[in-house]
Design a protein around this motif. Structure first.
Motif, mmCIF file in Angstrom:
data_model
loop_
_atom_site.group_PDB
_atom_site.id
_atom_site.type_symbol
_atom_site.label_atom_id
_atom_site.label_comp_id
_atom_site.label_asym_id
_atom_site.label_seq_id
_atom_site.Cartn_x
_atom_site.Cartn_y
_atom_site.Cartn_z
ATOM 1 N N ASP A 66 0.795 -1.232 0.000
ATOM 2 C CA ASP A 66 0.000 0.000 0.000
ATOM 3 C C ASP A 66 0.828 1.284 0.000
ATOM 4 N N CYS A 67 2.010 1.245 -0.546
ATOM 5 C CA CYS A 67 2.815 2.471 -0.653
ATOM 6 C C CYS A 67 3.781 2.342 -1.827
ATOM 7 N N ALA A 68 3.227 2.281 -3.020
ATOM 8 C CA ALA A 68 4.033 2.052 -4.221
ATOM 9 C C ALA A 68 5.132 3.081 -4.439
ATOM 10 N N GLU A 115 8.033 0.357 -4.316
ATOM 11 C CA GLU A 115 8.278 -0.174 -5.655
ATOM 12 C C GLU A 115 9.343 0.652 -6.368
ATOM 13 N N ASN A 125 12.687 5.215 -7.338
ATOM 14 C CA ASN A 125 11.362 4.998 -6.754
ATOM 15 C C ASN A 125 10.304 5.852 -7.451
ATOM 16 N N GLY A 126 9.072 5.758 -6.985
ATOM 17 C CA GLY A 126 7.984 6.491 -7.613
ATOM 18 C C GLY A 126 8.034 7.977 -7.375
ATOM 19 N N LYS A 142 3.660 -7.214 -11.455
ATOM 20 C CA LYS A 142 2.326 -6.791 -11.066
ATOM 21 C C LYS A 142 1.286 -7.593 -11.856
ATOM 22 N N ARG A 170 10.655 -3.914 -12.940
ATOM 23 C CA ARG A 170 10.165 -3.479 -11.629
ATOM 24 C C ARG A 170 10.804 -4.319 -10.521
ATOM 25 N N VAL A 177 10.821 -4.599 -5.866
ATOM 26 C CA VAL A 177 10.086 -4.225 -4.667
ATOM 27 C C VAL A 177 10.972 -4.431 -3.447
ATOM 28 N N ASP A 195 2.504 -8.955 -6.932
ATOM 29 C CA ASP A 195 1.742 -8.002 -6.132
ATOM 30 C C ASP A 195 0.403 -8.587 -5.715
#
Length: 475
Positions: free
Chosen positions: A281-283, A287, A297-298, A315, A328, A330, A416
């Protein structure tokens, strides 16, 4: 006439049926054999269905009710001079047995009951609800929690079916697909002698809502008739041939009863068990993407952390579209659910410093599952997460597309939380499971049980219900 405000419209499920659609539905009723002596529209709004009924069945007495005085007046004006009675009435309070007692058989029930749930009304503080009752007969906690939530249209339709017991009637109504399915389950559970079918409609085109919807038809079976095997499912109001037949067996609804009969021997518990992918819950923080030899990162930051906590990521969209890992990644903070994360301070100090720098974003994650857990916790984590081989599927895509996920550069690939997967230590075992799940027998099994109109049609319960052992044995 003053238009209803948005909250009032939602509160009353006030989505007026376009007259063209009402005409189409009413003509369907006639095509199916309706020859009513009386017609009832329990939530008539501005009178679209009553207008259509007056055109298709011009000499038949019709009665309509609505809670909105302005709608009632509009409908009365539109139907002046027709054999139609329109009254102000709350569908939750009307004594339907008394209303129907004055209406001769056969009765045709037409309409479009409100598309709103009891939970929606509760959130709006609405008092426009039926009296509290456990009408679905849930027990224990189920009667006190979310399972007691229901669609208002479902309540109305089941209330009318109760009032119509023993009568010669036909019901042709618009509703959400999920409501039609629950009505079917209720009819079967209560051993009510009815035949039914559904006809798909374009809810977005008609009402600008992204909801799977149908016209549901019900008809009282004649005395002595054999119970209907199932409900025919048609792709449109004009379709002459059903695409499949829904049916109930053992208290469970199946989307295709014929395929169920052919595949029921495959039912069981899948081994190994299906697992859900990683949930964080914190892409933007968790990610990472490979760009020019670095991880970004994003938030656009270059990230330099230990390789031991970075894993290749696929994903759901990657799995569904057959993409390979390598783009990608994580950050994985734990190896098992609830594991203490503060050990990262010694084991991966750069990763810990990175997480601390962004703890504000991680601390505001909304899900209650993170409450009272170690800092920077994730979910959907366990030894299965790090299995080298996986057979995976995305739960959001409306297709049964299984794929083999192999290690990337010697590291297990993490999926994911839109994915489900079977974990394997050996490639040969994963390949055997993949072949079985890609077989025609497996496809028929799942197609008999899936409802594609659901928001997340492929779920763990469905996947877990097939026995790999039975599927892999020789025919």
């Amino acid at each position: 006439m003053t238009a209803l405000s948005r909250p009032s419209r939602v509160e009353r499920g006030d989505w007026q049926t376009p007259l063209d659609l009402a005409r189409h539905v009413t003509r369907l009723a006639a095509r199916l054999g309706a020859r009513p002596a009386s017609i009832l529209e329990p939530t008539c709004g501005r009178g679209a269905f009553l207008t259509a009924a007056a055109e298709v069945f011009p000499d038949t007495l019709a009665r309509g009710f609505d809670i909105d005085p302005e709608h009632v007046e509009t409908a009365r004006c539109a139907l002046a001079g027709r054999p139609v009675e329109i009254a102000l009435g709350d569908c939750f309070e009307v004594a339907w047995e008394d209303v129907l007692a004055a209406m001769p058989d056969p009765v045709l029930v037409l309409g479009n009951p409100p598309w709103v749930t009891s939970a929606d009304l509760g959130a709006l503080g609405s008092r426009n609800l039926p009296k509290k009752s456990n009408f679905k007969r849930f027990r224990g906690l189920d009667a006190q929690t979310g399972k007691s939530n229901f669609d208002v249209s479902e309540w109305i339709l089941l209330r009318l079916l109760t009032a119509l017991r023993g009568r010669d009637f036909r019901m042709v109504v618009l509703c959400k697909s999920s409501v039609a399915r629950r009505v079917m389950e209720h009819v079967t559970r209560e051993s009510i002698s009815l035949s039914g079918a559904t006809y798909r409609i374009d809810a977005r085109g008609a009402f600008d809502v992204a909801t799977a919807a149908v016209v549901m038809t019900l008809a009282a079976d004649p005395p002595g008739a054999s119970p209907a095997r199932g409900w025919a499912v048609f792709d449109s109001l004009d379709a002459e041939t059903p695409r499949r037949t829904m049916g109930v067996h053992g208290g469970r609804l199946y989307s295709d009863i014929d395929r169920f009969e052919r595949t029921k021997d495959l039912e069981g518990q899948c081994t190994p068990a299906w697992r859900s992918g990683l949930k964080h819950d914190c892409a933007p923080v968790m990610e990472l993407e490979a760009r020019d030899g670095a991880l970004v990162n994003g938030l656009g930051e270059r990230v330099d952390i230990e390789d031991s906590v970075v894993f290749p990521l696929l994903k759901g969209s990657d799995v569904a579209n057959g993409r390979r890992p390598g783009r990608r990644f994580v950050l994985v903070t734990q190896r098992s659910l609830g594991e203490e994360t503060r050990t990262l301070q010694a084991d991966a100090p750069r990763a810990w410093a990175y997480l601390v720098r962004h703890e504000g974003k991680l601390d505001v994650r909304k899900s209650s599952i993170y409450r009272d857990k170690p800092p920077f916790s994730v979910f959907g984590i366990g030894p299965y997460t790090f299995a080298p081989y996986k057979v995976a599927i995305c739960g959001l895509y409306k297709k049964f597309s299984f794929s083999l996920v192999e290690p990337y550069e010697g590291r297990p690939v993490v999926l994911d939380d839109t994915c489900y997967f079977l974990p394997f230590e050996a490639r040969e075992e994963a390949e055997a499971a993949l072949r079985a799940l890609q077989s025609e027998e497996a496809r028929a099994f799942f197609e008999a049980r899936v409802f594609w109109e659901d928001k997340r049609p492929i779920g763990k319960v469905l996947l877990q219900s097939i026995s790999l052992k039975a599927l892999e044995r020789p025919l």
